[in-house]
Design an enzyme around this catalytic site. Structure first.
Site, PDB file in Angstrom:
ATOM      1  N   GLU A 141     164.827  42.244  91.823  1.00 28.78           N
ATOM      2  CA  GLU A 141     164.021  41.793  90.678  1.00 28.78           C
ATOM      3  C   GLU A 141     162.833  40.927  91.092  1.00 28.78           C
ATOM      4  O   GLU A 141     161.803  40.910  90.409  1.00 28.78           O
ATOM      5  CB  GLU A 141     164.883  41.030  89.666  1.00 28.78           C
ATOM      6  CG  GLU A 141     165.858  41.918  88.897  1.00 28.78           C
ATOM      7  CD  GLU A 141     167.201  42.086  89.591  1.00 28.78           C
ATOM      8  OE1 GLU A 141     167.302  41.703  90.777  1.00 28.78           O
ATOM      9  OE2 GLU A 141     168.132  42.602  88.963  1.00 28.78           O
ATOM     10  N   PHE A 176     179.887  36.197  80.384  1.00 30.13           N
ATOM     11  CA  PHE A 176     179.614  36.975  81.589  1.00 30.13           C
ATOM     12  C   PHE A 176     178.105  37.204  81.734  1.00 30.13           C
ATOM     13  O   PHE A 176     177.440  37.646  80.808  1.00 30.13           O
ATOM     14  CB  PHE A 176     180.347  38.324  81.500  1.00 30.13           C
ATOM     15  CG  PHE A 176     180.029  39.231  82.673  1.00 30.13           C
ATOM     16  CD1 PHE A 176     180.362  38.858  83.968  1.00 30.13           C
ATOM     17  CD2 PHE A 176     179.382  40.439  82.475  1.00 30.13           C
ATOM     18  CE1 PHE A 176     180.063  39.685  85.039  1.00 30.13           C
ATOM     19  CE2 PHE A 176     179.078  41.274  83.543  1.00 30.13           C
ATOM     20  CZ  PHE A 176     179.416  40.896  84.836  1.00 30.13           C
ATOM     21  N   GLN A 177     177.578  36.907  82.889  1.00 29.89           N
ATOM     22  CA  GLN A 177     176.152  37.043  83.198  1.00 29.89           C
ATOM     23  C   GLN A 177     175.251  36.328  82.206  1.00 29.89           C
ATOM     24  O   GLN A 177     174.185  36.809  81.845  1.00 29.89           O
ATOM     25  CB  GLN A 177     175.762  38.520  83.338  1.00 29.89           C
ATOM     26  CG  GLN A 177     176.484  39.171  84.521  1.00 29.89           C
ATOM     27  CD  GLN A 177     175.901  40.496  84.947  1.00 29.89           C
ATOM     28  OE1 GLN A 177     175.406  41.251  84.125  1.00 29.89           O
ATOM     29  NE2 GLN A 177     175.975  40.785  86.246  1.00 29.89           N
ATOM     30  N   LYS A 209     171.256  40.695  73.506  1.00 32.97           N
ATOM     31  CA  LYS A 209     171.597  42.109  73.349  1.00 32.97           C
ATOM     32  C   LYS A 209     171.663  42.525  71.878  1.00 32.97           C
ATOM     33  O   LYS A 209     171.246  43.635  71.522  1.00 32.97           O
ATOM     34  CB  LYS A 209     172.942  42.357  74.037  1.00 32.97           C
ATOM     35  CG  LYS A 209     173.248  43.823  74.169  1.00 32.97           C
ATOM     36  CD  LYS A 209     174.383  44.096  75.133  1.00 32.97           C
ATOM     37  CE  LYS A 209     174.642  45.608  75.063  1.00 32.97           C
ATOM     38  NZ  LYS A 209     175.332  46.147  76.189  1.00 32.97           N
ATOM     39  N   MET A 214     153.514  30.544 111.505  1.00 35.57           N
ATOM     40  CA  MET A 214     152.824  29.388 110.944  1.00 35.57           C
ATOM     41  C   MET A 214     153.624  28.113 111.183  1.00 35.57           C
ATOM     42  O   MET A 214     153.067  27.060 111.506  1.00 35.57           O
ATOM     43  CB  MET A 214     152.597  29.616 109.444  1.00 35.57           C
ATOM     44  CG  MET A 214     151.859  28.507 108.747  1.00 35.57           C
ATOM     45  SD  MET A 214     150.270  28.186 109.484  1.00 35.57           S
ATOM     46  CE  MET A 214     149.210  29.222 108.509  1.00 35.57           C
TER      47      MET A 214
HETATM   48  C1  LIG Z   1     149.910  28.859 104.202  1.00 34.03           C
HETATM   49  C2  LIG Z   1     148.867  28.547 103.186  1.00 34.03           C
HETATM   50  C3  LIG Z   1     147.666  27.987 103.571  1.00 34.03           C
HETATM   51  C4  LIG Z   1     146.661  27.766 102.654  1.00 34.03           C
HETATM   52  N1  LIG Z   1     145.448  27.300 103.096  1.00 34.03           N
HETATM   53  C5  LIG Z   1     144.415  27.248 102.243  1.00 34.03           C
HETATM   54  C6  LIG Z   1     143.092  26.921 102.687  1.00 34.03           C
HETATM   55  O1  LIG Z   1     142.858  26.656 103.853  1.00 34.03           O
HETATM   56  N2  LIG Z   1     142.095  26.919 101.780  1.00 34.03           N
HETATM   57  C7  LIG Z   1     142.308  27.230 100.459  1.00 34.03           C
HETATM   58  O2  LIG Z   1     141.366  27.257  99.688  1.00 34.03           O
HETATM   59  N3  LIG Z   1     143.535  27.511 100.013  1.00 34.03           N
HETATM   60  C8  LIG Z   1     144.594  27.534 100.868  1.00 34.03           C
HETATM   61  N4  LIG Z   1     145.829  27.874 100.380  1.00 34.03           N
HETATM   62  C9  LIG Z   1     145.989  28.140  98.945  1.00 34.03           C
HETATM   63  C10 LIG Z   1     146.199  26.862  98.142  1.00 34.03           C
HETATM   64  O3  LIG Z   1     147.541  26.475  98.238  1.00 34.03           O
HETATM   65  C11 LIG Z   1     145.848  27.095  96.650  1.00 34.03           C
HETATM   66  O4  LIG Z   1     146.575  28.173  96.146  1.00 34.03           O
HETATM   67  C12 LIG Z   1     144.390  27.389  96.414  1.00 34.03           C
HETATM   68  O5  LIG Z   1     143.567  26.549  97.163  1.00 34.03           O
HETATM   69  C13 LIG Z   1     144.064  27.224  94.949  1.00 34.03           C
HETATM   70  O6  LIG Z   1     142.888  27.903  94.642  1.00 34.03           O
HETATM   71  P1  LIG Z   1     141.981  27.485  93.414  1.00 34.03           P
HETATM   72  O7  LIG Z   1     141.580  26.064  93.508  1.00 34.03           O
HETATM   73  O8  LIG Z   1     140.927  28.506  93.349  1.00 34.03           O
HETATM   74  O9  LIG Z   1     142.931  27.498  92.156  1.00 34.03           O
HETATM   75  P2  LIG Z   1     143.754  28.596  91.355  1.00 34.03           P
HETATM   76  O10 LIG Z   1     145.175  28.379  91.635  1.00 34.03           O
HETATM   77  O11 LIG Z   1     143.203  29.952  91.484  1.00 34.03           O
HETATM   78  O12 LIG Z   1     143.510  28.009  89.896  1.00 34.03           O
HETATM   79  C14 LIG Z   1     142.449  28.397  89.130  1.00 34.03           C
HETATM   80  C15 LIG Z   1     141.807  27.232  88.397  1.00 34.03           C
HETATM   81  O13 LIG Z   1     140.841  27.794  87.520  1.00 34.03           O
HETATM   82  C16 LIG Z   1     141.181  27.559  86.173  1.00 34.03           C
HETATM   83  N5  LIG Z   1     140.954  28.787  85.433  1.00 34.03           N
HETATM   84  C17 LIG Z   1     141.763  29.875  85.315  1.00 34.03           C
HETATM   85  N6  LIG Z   1     141.192  30.804  84.546  1.00 34.03           N
HETATM   86  C18 LIG Z   1     139.994  30.310  84.165  1.00 34.03           C
HETATM   87  C19 LIG Z   1     138.939  30.802  83.352  1.00 34.03           C
HETATM   88  N7  LIG Z   1     138.992  32.005  82.785  1.00 34.03           N
HETATM   89  N8  LIG Z   1     137.858  30.031  83.177  1.00 34.03           N
HETATM   90  C20 LIG Z   1     137.791  28.785  83.735  1.00 34.03           C
HETATM   91  N9  LIG Z   1     138.752  28.271  84.512  1.00 34.03           N
HETATM   92  C21 LIG Z   1     139.849  29.025  84.715  1.00 34.03           C
HETATM   93  C22 LIG Z   1     142.607  27.107  86.156  1.00 34.03           C
HETATM   94  O14 LIG Z   1     142.822  26.220  85.076  1.00 34.03           O
HETATM   95  C23 LIG Z   1     142.765  26.445  87.526  1.00 34.03           C
HETATM   96  O15 LIG Z   1     142.369  25.093  87.474  1.00 34.03           O
HETATM   97  C24 LIG Z   1     146.873  28.069 101.292  1.00 34.03           C
HETATM   98  C25 LIG Z   1     148.083  28.593 100.883  1.00 34.03           C
HETATM   99  C26 LIG Z   1     149.078  28.851 101.817  1.00 34.03           C
HETATM  100  C27 LIG Z   1     150.345  29.456 101.351  1.00 34.03           C
HETATM  101  C1  LIG Z   2     160.227  32.085 100.890  1.00 35.04           C
HETATM  102  C2  LIG Z   2     159.628  31.181 101.910  1.00 35.04           C
HETATM  103  N1  LIG Z   2     160.410  30.562 102.799  1.00 35.04           N
HETATM  104  C3  LIG Z   2     159.871  29.758 103.739  1.00 35.04           C
HETATM  105  C4  LIG Z   2     158.525  29.550 103.792  1.00 35.04           C
HETATM  106  C5  LIG Z   2     157.911  28.627 104.856  1.00 35.04           C
HETATM  107  N2  LIG Z   2     157.030  29.397 105.749  1.00 35.04           N
HETATM  108  C6  LIG Z   2     155.695  29.454 105.581  1.00 35.04           C
HETATM  109  S1  LIG Z   2     154.942  30.439 106.685  1.00 35.04           S
HETATM  110  C7  LIG Z   2     156.383  30.826 107.436  1.00 35.04           C
HETATM  111  C8  LIG Z   2     156.429  31.769 108.607  1.00 35.04           C
HETATM  112  C9  LIG Z   2     156.140  33.147 108.235  1.00 35.04           C
HETATM  113  O1  LIG Z   2     156.422  33.985 109.310  1.00 35.04           O
HETATM  114  P1  LIG Z   2     155.802  35.430 109.396  1.00 35.04           P
HETATM  115  O2  LIG Z   2     156.013  36.163 108.140  1.00 35.04           O
HETATM  116  O3  LIG Z   2     156.284  36.095 110.633  1.00 35.04           O
HETATM  117  O4  LIG Z   2     154.255  35.142 109.468  1.00 35.04           O
HETATM  118  P2  LIG Z   2     153.354  34.553 110.652  1.00 35.04           P
HETATM  119  O5  LIG Z   2     153.099  33.131 110.309  1.00 35.04           O
HETATM  120  O6  LIG Z   2     154.125  34.694 111.920  1.00 35.04           O
HETATM  121  O7  LIG Z   2     152.145  35.398 110.583  1.00 35.04           O
HETATM  122  C10 LIG Z   2     157.445  30.150 106.821  1.00 35.04           C
HETATM  123  C11 LIG Z   2     158.853  30.220 107.269  1.00 35.04           C
HETATM  124  C12 LIG Z   2     157.743  30.200 102.817  1.00 35.04           C
HETATM  125  N3  LIG Z   2     156.420  30.020 102.730  1.00 35.04           N
HETATM  126  N4  LIG Z   2     158.319  31.034 101.910  1.00 35.04           N
END
Ligand SMILES: Cc1cc2nc3c(=O)[nH]c(=O)nc-3n(C[C@H](O)[C@H](O)[C@H](O)COP(=O)(O)OP(=O)(O)OC[C@H]3O[C@@H](n4cnc5c(N)ncnc54)[C@H](O)[C@@H]3O)c2cc1C
Ligand SMILES: Cc1ncc(C[n+]2csc(CCOP(=O)(O)OP(=O)(O)O)c2C)c(N)n1
Ligand SMILES: [Mg+2]
Lengths: 566, 160
Positions: free
Chosen positions: A50, A112-113, A162, A480
C-alpha cells in the site's frame, strides 16, 4: 437518484475527473472493488504494497497536475499508507486516500483490522474524515477533492466504514463547493505587489529563490518571464527544480546543503531575496542567522503560516504564485520607472561576481577512466534522453546527484520525496508517473539501498506494462549516511555497508523485466541506450565508485557559505 | 508572554484533538483550555491560554487558522477584553475558623455553595491573580480540594 454507496463512490471519482487509482483490496473495501469492475472509465492499478500505491498516486498527481488517488483496506492496509501520506504532506502534493473501515457499529470495539486511521494521520494530512453516515458520503468525497487540490495542496484521507459503502444513498449532481471556514487567498494584495516591485527595481544584487509552489501553481513561465525581464539570477530548491530552465544562463542550479557553490554564495551576498513558493527549509537555510543576512526578503506563498516561520520577511505576499508573479510582470510592463536595459546595467556587477564564483567552483567531480562515477551516469542519462525524461529518485546520494546533474528544463519532470525523504519513493513514483504519461521516458535514479524498500513493485510495473527504467547507482552502501560517517564519525561505517546484496540483473529477470549491468565507464552509454530501446521494465545496475561523496556540502548547522567542496 | 486566544470551531468529532495535537506536535504550550458550545449549536468556542515570544504566537494563530474546522481565531491581547477564571474550593471550616473563612470569601466576593459541619465549598470567579490570591489566603486555613477552570474571555463592546 438512489444507488449503493459503493456505486456513488465510483461515480464521484469519475465526476472529479479521476482516471487512474492505485490500490490494494481487503475485506473492508471488497464492495468498492466489486463496483470497480463496472467502472469502465477508471483504471485501477494493483500495487504490491500500500505504501507504493500512495507514492504512485503522489507522482501521478504531480505529473498531471491533478489529484492522485489511492484506495486501501482497513487496519494494516491503512497503516501501510502512512509514510506515503506523510511524504505527500511534507511536499504539498494534492492527493485523496480512501481507507476502508470496520462497520460503524464496531468502531471503538477493537474490531478485527480496526485502527483509528483518522487519529493516526491527523498530523500528516491537510484534513481527514471518517464518514459516519451514508448521507455524508458524497459531500465528503467532493469536499476531500476540493481541499486536496485548492490552496496549499495536500493529502486528504477519507475513512469509509463498510456499512456506509453498502448503504443506499441518493446521488445529486455536484455543485460548487462552499466552505464556511476555508477560503484560500489566490489574489495578491495590489499594495504589496507594488511595494515588492519597487523594491526589486532598487536592488543591485537580487536573487530569485524558486520553490515547489511554483510547480504547484503552474507558474514556471511567469517566473521565467520575471527573471528574464529583470535579468535576475535564479536558484531553485530541490522541490523547485524545473520551475525555471536549469540550462538557462540565469540558472544557478539548486541552493542549500548540496546546492552549488555559486547559488549559496549568491544568496549569502544578495541584497534582495525574492522567495516564490518556497518555505525556507533548514536544508536550504543552513544556520539561520547566516542565511541571506544582508537581504530584504520578499516572500510569495499561499500559506500564511509559511511566511516568517523560519526567516523574517520584509514584504509578505499571501497569494498563489501564478497570480502574484503575473501581477508583478504586469506591474513592470506598465511602469515608467522600469526598462530592461537599465535593469541589465544595474545588475551587471552582480552577474560578474556570480560568474566569478561559478568559475572558481563549478559543479563538478573528479573523472576517472576505469571506474564509473555516478555523476557521469546522470550526465549520460541527461544527454541520451535529451534532458526530456521524467526523473524520479530514491533518497540519498542518488537523489542529490540526480538533482545536481540532470539539468531540468521543464516543470513536472522531477519527482522526489523532499521534505520527508522516503527511501523507496522513487520506484513506485516512476510507475505513477508512467501511468500519467505513457509515452514519456520515465527513469528512477536509485540507490542500491532504497530500491530494495519497494522492489516488489517490479510485479506492478510488469503487470501494467510500465516500461520504467531504474538506474541503480550501486555503491553497495547506504551512501548518504556513510558520507556523514566518513566526514563526521571518523569513518566508522556503522551498519551502512550492505553486506548481502541481491544480483539486480537476476532480480529483474525473475520478474520478467530486463536487467543490465555496467561496471566500466565505457559500458555506461551502451547500457543506457539498450535500456531506452527496450519496451519492458529495465533495471540498469551501475557499479559506481564506492566512496564517492556528494559535493558541495554544507555540514548540518553550518552557514551555507561554509561548504565542503570537491 | 502570556496570550489568551479565543478560537471558534465547527463542532465536529475530533476537532478538539486537532487543536491539542497541533500544540503538542509543534511544541507549543497550553497553559489552560476551556471549550463549550456557543449560541450556534454547531459552533464551539475554545479559549486557550498559551505563552511564547511574538514569533511563536504568530505561528500559533496562523497554524490554528489553517485547521479546516477553525472559523475564527482572536488573540485577546490585541483587544480590550474581559477575562475570567473560576475555582471551586473545599476548605476546612471548623468552629474556630468558620468566621474567618466567611470573611475571606466575602472580601473576594466568593460564594459558599455547600456547607457541612467541618467544611465549606466555595465558588470564586475573577482574574487569574484574584483566584490565585484567595487560594493563597485559604491555604494556611486548610484547603481540602480544589478544581479550577481555564480562562474564558470576551472582547468588550464598542465604547461609542
Ligand atoms: C537527502 C536530502 C537532501 C536535501 N538537500 C536539499 C538541498 O540541498 N537543497 C534543497 O533545496 N532541498 C534539499 N532537500 C529537500 C528539502 O528537505 C525540502 O524538501 C525542500 O528544500 C523544500 O522545498 P521548497 O522550499 O520549495 O518547499 P515545498 O515543500 O515545495 O513547499 C512549497 C511551498 O510553497 C507553497 N505553495 C504551495 N503551492 C503554492 C501555490 N500554488 N502558490 C503559492 N505558494 C504555494 C507552500 O505553502 C510551501 O510553503 C533535501 C532532501 C533530502 C531528502
Ligand atoms: C525509509 C528511510 N529510512 C532511512 C532513511 C535514512 N537514509 C537517508 S539516505 C540513506 C541511504 C540510502 O542508501 P541508498 O539508497 O543506497 O542511496 P545512496 O545514498 O547510496 O545513493 C538512509 C539510510 C531514509 N531517508 N528513509
Ligand atoms: Mg547506495
Amino acid at each position: 437518484m438512489k444507488m449503493k454507496g459503493s456505486q456513488a463512490f465510483v461515480k464521484c471519482l469519475e465526476e472529479q475527473g479521476v482516471e487512474v487509482i492505485f490500490g490494494f483490496p481487503g475485506g473492508a473495501v471488497i464492495d468498492l472493488y466489486d463496483e470497480l469492475l463496472n467502472a469502465d472509465k477508471l483504471t485501477h492499478v494493483l500495487v504490491r504494497h500500500e505504501q507504493a500505491a500512495v507514492h504512485a498516486a503522489d507522482a501521478y498527481g504531480r505529473v498531471k497536475g491533478e489529484v492522485g488517488v489511492a484506495l486501501v483496506t482497513s487496519g494494516p492496509g491503512a497503516t501501510n499508507t502512512v509514510t506515503g501520506i506523510a511524504s505527500a504532506y511534507c511536499d504539498s502534493i494534492p492527493m485523496v486516500v480512501f481507507t476502508g473501515q470496520v462497520p460503524t457499529m464496531l468502531i471503538g470495539n477493537d474490531a478485527f483490522q480496526e485502527v483509528d486511521i483518522v487519529g493516526i494521520t491527523r498530523p500528516v494530512t491537510k484534513h481527514n474524515y471518517l464518514v459516519k453516515k451514508p448521507e455524508d458520503l458524497i459531500p465528503t468525497i467532493r469536499e476531500a477533492f476540493h481541499l486536496a487540490r485548492s490552496g496549499r495542496p495536500g493529502p486528504v484521507l477519507v475513512d469509509l466504514p463498510k456499512d456506509v459503502i453498502g448503504a443506499m444513498v441518493s446521488y445529486t449532481e455536484p455543485k460548487p463547493i462552499k466552505m464556511r471556514t476555508y477560503k484560500p487567498t489566490y489574489e495578491p494584495h495590489p499594495g504589496q505587489i507594488e511595494k515588492a516591485c519597487k523594491t526589486i527595481l532598487k536592488a543591485r544584487k537580487p536573487v530569485l529563490y524558486v520553490g515547489g509552489g511554483v510547480i504547484n501553481a503552474n507558474a514556471s513561465q511567469a517566473v521565467t518571464e520575471l527573471a528574464k525581464k529583470l535579468d535576475i539570477p535564479v536558484t531553485m530548491t530541490l522541490m523547485g527544480l524545473g520551475g525555471f530552465p536549469g540550462t538557462d544562463q540565469l540558472s544557478m542550479g539548486m541552493l542549500g546543503m548540496h546546492g552549488t557553490y555559486y547559488a549559496n554564495m549568491a544568496v549569502a551576498n544578495c541584497d534582495l531575496l525574492i522567495a516564490v513558493g518556497a518555505r525556507f527549509d533548514d536544508r536550504v537555510t543552513g544556520r539561520i542567522d547566516a542565511f541571506a543576512p544582508n537581504a530584504k526578503v520578499i516572500h510569495v506563498d499561499i500559506d500564511p503560516s509559511s511566511i516568517s516561520k523560519n526567516v523574517r520577511v520584509d514584504i509578505p505576499i499571501v497569494a498563489d504564485c501564478l497570480h502574484a508573479v503575473t501581477a508583478m510582470n504586469t506591474w513592470f510592463d506598465g511602469s515608467k520607472e522600469f526598462t530592461k536595459k537599465a535593469a541589465k546595467e544595474q545588475h551587471k556587477e552582480w552577474h560578474k561576481q556570480i560568474k566569478e564564483w561559478k568559475n572558481r567552483h563549478p559543479l563538478g567531480y573528479v573523472e576517472e577512466s576505469d571506474i564509473i562515477k555516478p555523476q557521469f551516469v546522470v550526465q549520460k542519462l541527461h544527454e541520451l534522453t535529451k534532458g526530456d525524461a521524467i526523473i524520479t529518485t530514491e533518497v540519498g546520494q542518488n537523489q542529490m546527484w540526480a538533482a545536481q546533474f540532470y539539468h531540468f528544463n521543464k516543470p513536472r519532470h522531477f519527482m522526489t520525496s523532499g521534505g520527508l525523504g522516503v527511501m523507496g519513493y522513487g520506484f513506485p513514483a516512476a510507475i505513477g508517473a508512467q501511468m500519467a504519461a505513457p509515452k514519456q521516458t520515465v527513469i528512477d535514479i536509485a540507490g542500491d539501498g532504497s530500491i530494495q524498500m519497494n522492489i516488489q513493485e517490479l510485479a506492478t510495473a510488469r503487470q501494467y506494462k510500465c516500461p520504467v527504467k531504474i538506474a541503480i547507482l550501486n555503491n553497495n552502501y547506504l551512501g548518504m549516511v556513510r558520507q556523514w560517517q566518513e566526514l563526521f564519525y571518523d569513518k566508522k561505517y556503522a551498519h551502512t555497508t550492505l553486506d548481502v546484496a541481491p544480483d539486480f540483473v537476476k532480480l529483474a529477470e525473475a520478474y520478467g523485466a530486463v536487467g543490465l549491468r555496467a561496471t566500466k565507464p565505457s559500458e555506461v552509454e551502451p547500457v543506457i541506450k539498450e535500456a531506452l530501446k527496450t519496451k519492458n521494465t529495465v533495471i540498469m545496475d551501475f557499479v559506481i565508485s564506492r566512496e564517492e561523496g556528494v559535493y558541495p556540502m554544507v555540514p548540518a548547522g553550518k552557514a551555507t557559505t561554509e561548504m565542503l567542496l570537491v | 508572554m502570556k496570550h489568551t486566544i479565543s478560537v471558534l470551531l465547527q463542532n465536529k468529532p475530533g476537532v478538539l484533538s486537532r487543536v491539542t495535537g497541533l500544540f503538542s506536535g509543534r511544541g507549543f504550550n497550553i497553559d489552560s483550555l476551556s471549550v463549550a458550545e456557543t449560541l450556534e449549536k454547531d459552533v464551539s468556542c475554545l479559549t486557550l491560554v498559551t505563552h511564547g515570544d511574538e514569533a511563536i504566537i504568530e505561528q500559533i494563530t496562523k497554524q490554528l487558522h489553517k485547521l479546516i474546522d477553525v472559523i475564527k481565531v482572536t488573540d485577546m491581547a490585541e483587544h480590550d477584553h474581559v477575562e475570567r477564571e473560576m475555582a471551586i474550593i473545599r476548605v476546612k471550616a471548623e468552629s474556630n475558623t468558620r468566621a474567618e473563612v466567611l470573611r475571606v470569601i466575602d472580601i473576594f466576593r466568593g460564594k459558599v455553595v455547600d456547607v457541612s459541619p467541618k467544611s465549606y465549598v466555595v465558588e470564586v470567579t475573577g482574574s487569574k491573580t484574584k483566584v490565585q490570591a484567595i487560594i493563597d489566603i485559604l491555604r494556611p486555613i486548610g484547603i481540602q480540594e480544589i478544581v479550577r477552570t481555564g480562562a474564558i474571555a470576551i472582547t468588550r463592546g464598542k465604547k461609542f
